[in-house]
Write a protein that holds these residues in place. Sequence first.
Motif, PDB file in Angstrom:
ATOM      1  N   PHE A 148       0.810  -1.215   0.000  1.00 12.75           N
ATOM      2  CA  PHE A 148       0.000   0.000   0.000  1.00 12.75           C
ATOM      3  C   PHE A 148       0.843   1.265   0.000  1.00 12.75           C
ATOM      4  N   PHE A 149       2.111   1.144   0.406  1.00 17.98           N
ATOM      5  CA  PHE A 149       2.984   2.324   0.469  1.00 17.98           C
ATOM      6  C   PHE A 149       4.012   2.338  -0.661  1.00 17.98           C
ATOM      7  N   ALA A 150       3.916   1.376  -1.572  1.00 12.96           N
ATOM      8  CA  ALA A 150       4.893   1.274  -2.659  1.00 12.96           C
ATOM      9  C   ALA A 150       4.664   2.365  -3.698  1.00 12.96           C
ATOM     10  N   TYR A 151       5.770   2.913  -4.192  1.00 11.43           N
ATOM     11  CA  TYR A 151       5.698   3.924  -5.239  1.00 11.43           C
ATOM     12  C   TYR A 151       5.201   3.291  -6.538  1.00 11.43           C
ATOM     13  N   ASP A 152       5.734   2.130  -6.869  1.00 18.84           N
ATOM     14  CA  ASP A 152       5.304   1.362  -8.044  1.00 18.84           C
ATOM     15  C   ASP A 152       4.863  -0.016  -7.545  1.00 18.84           C
ATOM     16  N   ARG A 153       3.556  -0.215  -7.417  1.00 21.50           N
ATOM     17  CA  ARG A 153       3.056  -1.445  -6.811  1.00 21.50           C
ATOM     18  C   ARG A 153       3.339  -2.669  -7.671  1.00 21.50           C
ATOM     19  N   SER A 154       3.305  -2.522  -8.972  1.00 18.20           N
ATOM     20  CA  SER A 154       3.564  -3.668  -9.841  1.00 18.20           C
ATOM     21  C   SER A 154       5.001  -4.162  -9.677  1.00 18.20           C
ATOM     22  N   GLU A 155       5.958  -3.241  -9.602  1.00 18.54           N
ATOM     23  CA  GLU A 155       7.358  -3.616  -9.391  1.00 18.54           C
ATOM     24  C   GLU A 155       7.524  -4.247  -8.010  1.00 18.54           C
ATOM     25  N   HIS A 156       6.879  -3.660  -7.011  1.00 16.37           N
ATOM     26  CA  HIS A 156       6.946  -4.183  -5.651  1.00 16.37           C
ATOM     27  C   HIS A 156       6.431  -5.618  -5.601  1.00 16.37           C
TER      28      HIS A 156
ATOM     29  N   GLY B 159       8.853   2.773   4.056  1.00 15.57           N
ATOM     30  CA  GLY B 159       9.646   2.694   2.836  1.00 15.57           C
ATOM     31  C   GLY B 159       8.856   3.068   1.597  1.00 15.57           C
ATOM     32  N   VAL B 160       9.434   2.775   0.433  1.00 10.94           N
ATOM     33  CA  VAL B 160       8.797   3.140  -0.843  1.00 10.94           C
ATOM     34  C   VAL B 160       8.465   1.914  -1.688  1.00 10.94           C
ATOM     35  N   GLY B 161       8.670   0.701  -1.141  1.00 12.25           N
ATOM     36  CA  GLY B 161       8.385  -0.515  -1.888  1.00 12.25           C
ATOM     37  C   GLY B 161       9.651  -1.208  -2.360  1.00 12.25           C
ATOM     38  N   LEU B 162       9.562  -2.509  -2.566  1.00 15.11           N
ATOM     39  CA  LEU B 162      10.715  -3.298  -2.998  1.00 15.11           C
ATOM     40  C   LEU B 162      11.219  -2.831  -4.369  1.00 15.11           C
ATOM     41  N   ASN B 163      12.516  -2.564  -4.430  1.00 13.76           N
ATOM     42  CA  ASN B 163      13.193  -2.122  -5.657  1.00 13.76           C
ATOM     43  C   ASN B 163      12.554  -0.872  -6.256  1.00 13.76           C
ATOM     44  N   ASN B 164      11.938  -0.062  -5.409  1.00  9.27           N
ATOM     45  CA  ASN B 164      11.304   1.172  -5.888  1.00  9.27           C
ATOM     46  C   ASN B 164      12.194   2.400  -5.725  1.00  9.27           C
ATOM     47  N   ALA B 165      13.228   2.283  -4.908  1.00  9.57           N
ATOM     48  CA  ALA B 165      14.112   3.433  -4.704  1.00  9.57           C
ATOM     49  C   ALA B 165      14.741   3.872  -6.021  1.00  9.57           C
ATOM     50  N   SER B 166      14.968   2.921  -6.922  1.00  7.95           N
ATOM     51  CA  SER B 166      15.604   3.233  -8.201  1.00  7.95           C
ATOM     52  C   SER B 166      14.752   4.164  -9.061  1.00  7.95           C
TER      53      SER B 166
ATOM     54  N   LEU C  99      20.483   0.374  -4.895  1.00  7.77           N
ATOM     55  CA  LEU C  99      21.420   1.216  -4.152  1.00  7.77           C
ATOM     56  C   LEU C  99      22.793   0.572  -3.892  1.00  7.77           C
ATOM     57  N   HIS C 100      22.996  -0.669  -4.372  1.00 10.44           N
ATOM     58  CA  HIS C 100      24.280  -1.341  -4.194  1.00 10.44           C
ATOM     59  C   HIS C 100      24.669  -1.436  -2.712  1.00 10.44           C
ATOM     60  N   ASN C 101      23.670  -1.483  -1.852  1.00  7.47           N
ATOM     61  CA  ASN C 101      23.878  -1.602  -0.405  1.00  7.47           C
ATOM     62  C   ASN C 101      22.623  -2.247   0.160  1.00  7.47           C
ATOM     63  N   ASN C 102      22.735  -3.494   0.601  1.00  8.09           N
ATOM     64  CA  ASN C 102      21.535  -4.228   1.015  1.00  8.09           C
ATOM     65  C   ASN C 102      20.859  -3.589   2.217  1.00  8.09           C
ATOM     66  N   TYR C 103      21.660  -3.010   3.124  1.00  2.00           N
ATOM     67  CA  TYR C 103      21.084  -2.358   4.304  1.00  2.00           C
ATOM     68  C   TYR C 103      20.163  -1.209   3.883  1.00  2.00           C
ATOM     69  N   LEU C 104      20.644  -0.389   2.951  1.00  2.00           N
ATOM     70  CA  LEU C 104      19.847   0.740   2.483  1.00  2.00           C
ATOM     71  C   LEU C 104      18.684   0.289   1.620  1.00  2.00           C
ATOM     72  N   ASP C 105      18.897  -0.751   0.797  1.00  2.00           N
ATOM     73  CA  ASP C 105      17.799  -1.231  -0.049  1.00  2.00           C
ATOM     74  C   ASP C 105      16.661  -1.806   0.783  1.00  2.00           C
ATOM     75  N   ILE C 106      16.993  -2.526   1.842  1.00  2.00           N
ATOM     76  CA  ILE C 106      15.947  -3.062   2.728  1.00  2.00           C
ATOM     77  C   ILE C 106      15.266  -1.930   3.480  1.00  2.00           C
ATOM     78  N   LEU C 107      16.042  -0.968   3.966  1.00  2.00           N
ATOM     79  CA  LEU C 107      15.480   0.142   4.720  1.00  2.00           C
ATOM     80  C   LEU C 107      14.566   1.009   3.860  1.00  2.00           C
ATOM     81  N   THR C 108      14.960   1.263   2.615  1.00  2.00           N
ATOM     82  CA  THR C 108      14.116   2.074   1.733  1.00  2.00           C
ATOM     83  C   THR C 108      12.926   1.279   1.203  1.00  2.00           C
ATOM     84  N   SER C 109      13.035  -0.042   1.172  1.00  2.00           N
ATOM     85  CA  SER C 109      11.945  -0.862   0.645  1.00  2.00           C
ATOM     86  C   SER C 109      10.773  -0.959   1.618  1.00  2.00           C
ATOM     87  N   GLY C 110      11.078  -1.097   2.910  1.00  2.00           N
ATOM     88  CA  GLY C 110       9.996  -1.268   3.885  1.00  2.00           C
ATOM     89  C   GLY C 110      10.207  -0.549   5.189  1.00  2.00           C
ATOM     90  N   GLY C 111      11.100   0.417   5.220  1.00  2.00           N
ATOM     91  CA  GLY C 111      11.330   1.186   6.433  1.00  2.00           C
ATOM     92  C   GLY C 111      11.922   0.349   7.559  1.00  2.00           C
TER      93      GLY C 111
END
Length: 343
Positions: free
Chosen positions: A5-13, A217-224, A238-250
């Motif tokens: 529900f919080f994903a920027y692009d739900r289909s990608e998420h 967060g903004v959804g899985l693989n949505n930060a890009s 983001l080439h950093n799993n810590y940041l990718d997980i944090l941006t994906s789901g807070g």
Amino acid sequence: MLFTFFAYDRSEHLKVLVVTTFYMLTSIFLADMLIKSRLRLDNYSFQMLFIWTFANLVLLFLFFIFDFKPGKGDFSGVFHDRNVFAITTLLVIGFSISFRKSKFSIFEQYIFSANLFICFGMVIASKSITGLLGMLVICFLYSFKLTLTKRLWIFLFVFISLLCLLVTDNPISERLVRFGIALFGDTDSLRNSESAYLRVFLIKTGIEIAKDNILFGVGLNNASQLFNWPGREFGSFLHNNYLDILTSGGIPLFIVYYTPLLYAWSWLIKNRKKVKNLLSKRNYDLWEFSFISLSLKFVYDLTWTSYFEFFLVVTVTFSVYSVFYLKSQLRSALIEHRQATHF
């Protein structure tokens, strides 16, 4: 599903969610099959190392002799990216050492050692900084299996090797110098297309996205999709799993993802002696590989997004599953030990 529900692009998420869920379920099935089947993994570790080394050595030969260039221009073995190749090669090394047979003939010992050195050489040839960090971790952790004298020789060899890399003119030393410039904040002197500049840019961008979306967060693989690479019209993970997980789901997803890993890693440290003294060699081999695998993950997550790389998901899931298996085995062994002591 909650974060959809919080994903920027739900289909990608949803696409990434389905793929990663499939990876995880497949990994659990494989881990359960390999561990509970009582398969003698030490019978296959030598063959696995030899096949991996041979296949990638052929590609390295083609890379240098016939100018065979992968898509990104750097040597990456059987993979599309040098970091994935370097990490996977280190995990193959860890598996082969942890599950090696107790008795080797002299010939097998020489072949085994040669394959290890070739694998380390291929990681260096890939020019992967992630791979170099992982090599240091593996050398440090496995050195504790050796005598103090051998340990000092290994540390001396690693120190001299790193010193040679830094003082000689070669592609790796150049990358290390550029990354050093980036780490000390002088990014203005870097080209905006080179790796060192982009890494700093991605970290800063990831932190900003995480700060603005810290709860969900903004959804899985949505930060890009929320930024563009310098000079390009598209973004990237983001080439950093810590940041990718944090941006994906807070923070909630970050806690859910890393808490089991930290628990498993800390349990392994706390119960090493019990596993070694009370359980079989096979179980201690499981302990050793799980500890190496998780230790490497905490390092390579700093420089790579690993949650949607299938082989990396398999090894981490295998390691966590091994912890719960070892925990049950240790519980049974302790009960038997107390009963034997009582009678």
